[in-house]
Design a protein around this motif. Structure first.
Motif, PDB file in Angstrom:
ATOM      1  N   ASP A 435      53.806  96.850 -87.523  1.00 17.87           N
ATOM      2  CA  ASP A 435      54.975  97.733 -87.583  1.00 17.87           C
ATOM      3  C   ASP A 435      56.059  97.217 -86.639  1.00 17.87           C
ATOM      4  O   ASP A 435      56.275  97.746 -85.539  1.00 17.87           O
ATOM      5  N   PRO A 436      56.787  96.198 -87.052  1.00 19.41           N
ATOM      6  CA  PRO A 436      57.787  95.583 -86.163  1.00 19.41           C
ATOM      7  C   PRO A 436      59.008  96.479 -85.949  1.00 19.41           C
ATOM      8  O   PRO A 436      59.409  97.227 -86.845  1.00 19.41           O
ATOM      9  N   VAL A 437      59.581  96.370 -84.764  1.00 11.26           N
ATOM     10  CA  VAL A 437      60.809  97.109 -84.468  1.00 11.26           C
ATOM     11  C   VAL A 437      61.886  96.217 -83.844  1.00 11.26           C
ATOM     12  O   VAL A 437      63.057  96.626 -83.782  1.00 11.26           O
ATOM     13  N   ALA A 438      61.509  95.040 -83.378  1.00 13.72           N
ATOM     14  CA  ALA A 438      62.490  94.186 -82.698  1.00 13.72           C
ATOM     15  C   ALA A 438      62.148  92.710 -82.872  1.00 13.72           C
ATOM     16  O   ALA A 438      60.976  92.338 -83.005  1.00 13.72           O
ATOM     17  N   VAL A 439      63.189  91.895 -82.861  1.00 17.41           N
ATOM     18  CA  VAL A 439      63.044  90.438 -82.962  1.00 17.41           C
ATOM     19  C   VAL A 439      63.931  89.787 -81.903  1.00 17.41           C
ATOM     20  O   VAL A 439      65.037  90.251 -81.616  1.00 17.41           O
TER      21      VAL A 439
END
Length: 468
Positions: A435-439
């Protein structure tokens, strides 16, 4: 007759005083051999007798300019300049003297400022071309180093034509920039170098700008005292910018930032504040082009450089600014001074040719790809960019783009497993982050990614978060 002898000394003093006038004078930057900005109202200034009236005769004009000095003796006049050409002569006819300025060229004038990477001269790239470098249509003015507690009116220096001797001591970046402008526009180019190694930005702007914001005040109080430069806001501005700020220019090149890495949080405010102040005092909304700092392993914290790069990138929202990214030009991560100044100068020149001189150059050839926004789709993040209309490419042997990190709500970044290059976006994911939220991309001190737009410019480092 002897009884009148005692009057003769008094009479001599009175006669001398009656014929004694202050001489009309100009600062060193207003001198023979200078380059004036073409198609402009170029500013000349200096000193004379209080309220003295005199004329300025320009050899390209049919009429003289009438000037009246202020009660304090200062004078300033704007003269209309023609299209590029020369040599010309300016004759200033005062009450007590005549000043003749000859061998003047009309062309494009750029101020080149910053710290050591702007000041760097005599590099191998320069040494290789010295024997064939003579070009009277490229001229240099190197502002002498000085400091002052108060704004000064006099900065030492001398206009010199480009040749083997003068180029040896002049900024490599500025020269390579000017050489491209001279070649592409076929006009004379004047380059004004005002640079000092190791200097933080606070020294290059008035104390009043720093005092206008608590973050800037806080940051300025942490400047370290060292032996090779001053350590207080305004000290270099007062002596190396204020005395030349009236000079009419086409634009400014700025190569600085390493000296502010430890307090990057205030840099955007400092840089935009400085740009605004220089423009206001110059009376011209000139373009301001920045060189982003390079990756370097010697900073204290792992993302120190990235935070300063981020501040530089934010400055691009300010009117008439531009930036070149040089993450691909580093030859030694243990040095803050990439040796390839040729490519830096060429990138700055292409930016100016397109942005200032309106040459028909595709935007992706002079603007580095900039992160625009992201879309999260399940376990993948789609990243969208400006200035990459034809998509992306990789350089080197790696099969996948490097330096992408991805994180979930726990704020723990891990390398992206998959980086897919599409024409209008880049898709990243990691099995470790469902569940990615930032890169983050190239967001470390030493990141040198292999990712470029199809036109060959490196992607600008960025992050999508604002986590501490």
């Amino acid at each position: 007759m002897k009884k009148y002898y005692f009057l003769m000394p008094l009479l001599a003093v009175l006669l001398c005083g009656a014929q004694s006038f202050a001489l009309v004078r100009v600062p060193p930057i207003i001198s023979s051999g200078m380059v004036l900005q073409q198609n402009a109202k170029a500013t000349l200034w200096g000193w004379a007798d209080a309220s003295e009236r005199f004329t300025v005769v320009s050899s390209w004009k049919t009429t003289a300019d009438e000037v009246t000095a202020a009660p304090g003796g200062k004078w300033k006049v704007q003269i209309e300049t023609p299209p590029a050409g020369g040599p010309y002569t300016i004759t200033i006819k005062g009450r007590g003297n005549t000043v003749v300025l000859d061998n003047i060229l009309i062309g494009e004038v750029w101020l080149c400022s910053g710290q050591s990477n702007m000041e760097m001269s005599g590099t191998k790239q320069i040494r290789d071309i010295l024997p064939t470098s003579a070009n009277d249509k490229i001229r240099f003015f190197n502002v002498a180093k000085a400091t002052s507690e108060y704004p000064q009116e006099f900065a030492d220096g001398k206009w010199m034509a480009c040749n083997e001797e003068s180029l040896r001591r002049f900024s490599a970046v500025a020269y390579f920039f000017g050489r491209e402008i001279n070649k592409e526009l076929n006009v004379p180019v004047g380059l004004i170098q005002s640079a000092w190694s190791g200097t933080p930005i606070e020294l290059w702007e008035p104390q009043s700008i720093i005092d206008s914001d608590p973050d800037m005040v806080k940051a300025s109080k942490t400047i370290k005292t060292v032996t090779y430069r001053p350590d207080k806001p305004g000290l270099i501005y007062n002596s190396m910018i204020a005395p030349i700020i009236n000079y009419t220019i086409a634009g400014t090149l700025w190569y600085q930032g390493e000296g502010n890495v430890p307090r990057a949080y205030a840099y955007e405010k400092m840089l935009t504040g400085m740009i605004a102040d220089w423009r206001k005092n110059n009376g011209n909304e000139f373009p301001f082009y920045i060189v982003q700092i390079a990756p370097f392993s010697g900073y204290e914290q792992p993302v120190d450089a990235a935070l300063l790069m981020e501040q530089q990138t934010r400055t691009l929202k300010y009117p008439k600014t531009g930036m070149v990214v040089i993450t691909d030009l580093v030859d030694d991560l243990k040095s803050q001074h990439p040796v390839d100044k040729l490519t830096v100068g060429q990138r700055l020149a292409k930016l100016a040719l397109a942005d200032t001189y309106k040459k028909p150059i595709p935007v992706a050839e002079y603007r580095n790809p900039l992160y625009n926004h992201m879309e999260i789709k399940k376990d993948k993040v789609n990243l969208y960019f400006d200035y990459a209309p034809n998509g992306f490419m990789l350089k080197g042997d790696a099969k996948q783009a490097t330096e992408f990190m991805i994180a979930g709500a726990d704020q723990k970044f891990v390398p992206a497993d998959v980086v897919k290059l599409e024409k209008h976006s880049i898709v990243v994911s990691s099995k470790a982050v469902p569940d990615p939220v930032a890169v983050r991309f190239s967001f470390t001190n030493i990141a040198m990614s292999n990712l470029f737009n199809k036109e060959g410019l490196p992607v600008n480092p960025f992050r999508t978060d604002d986590w501490k």
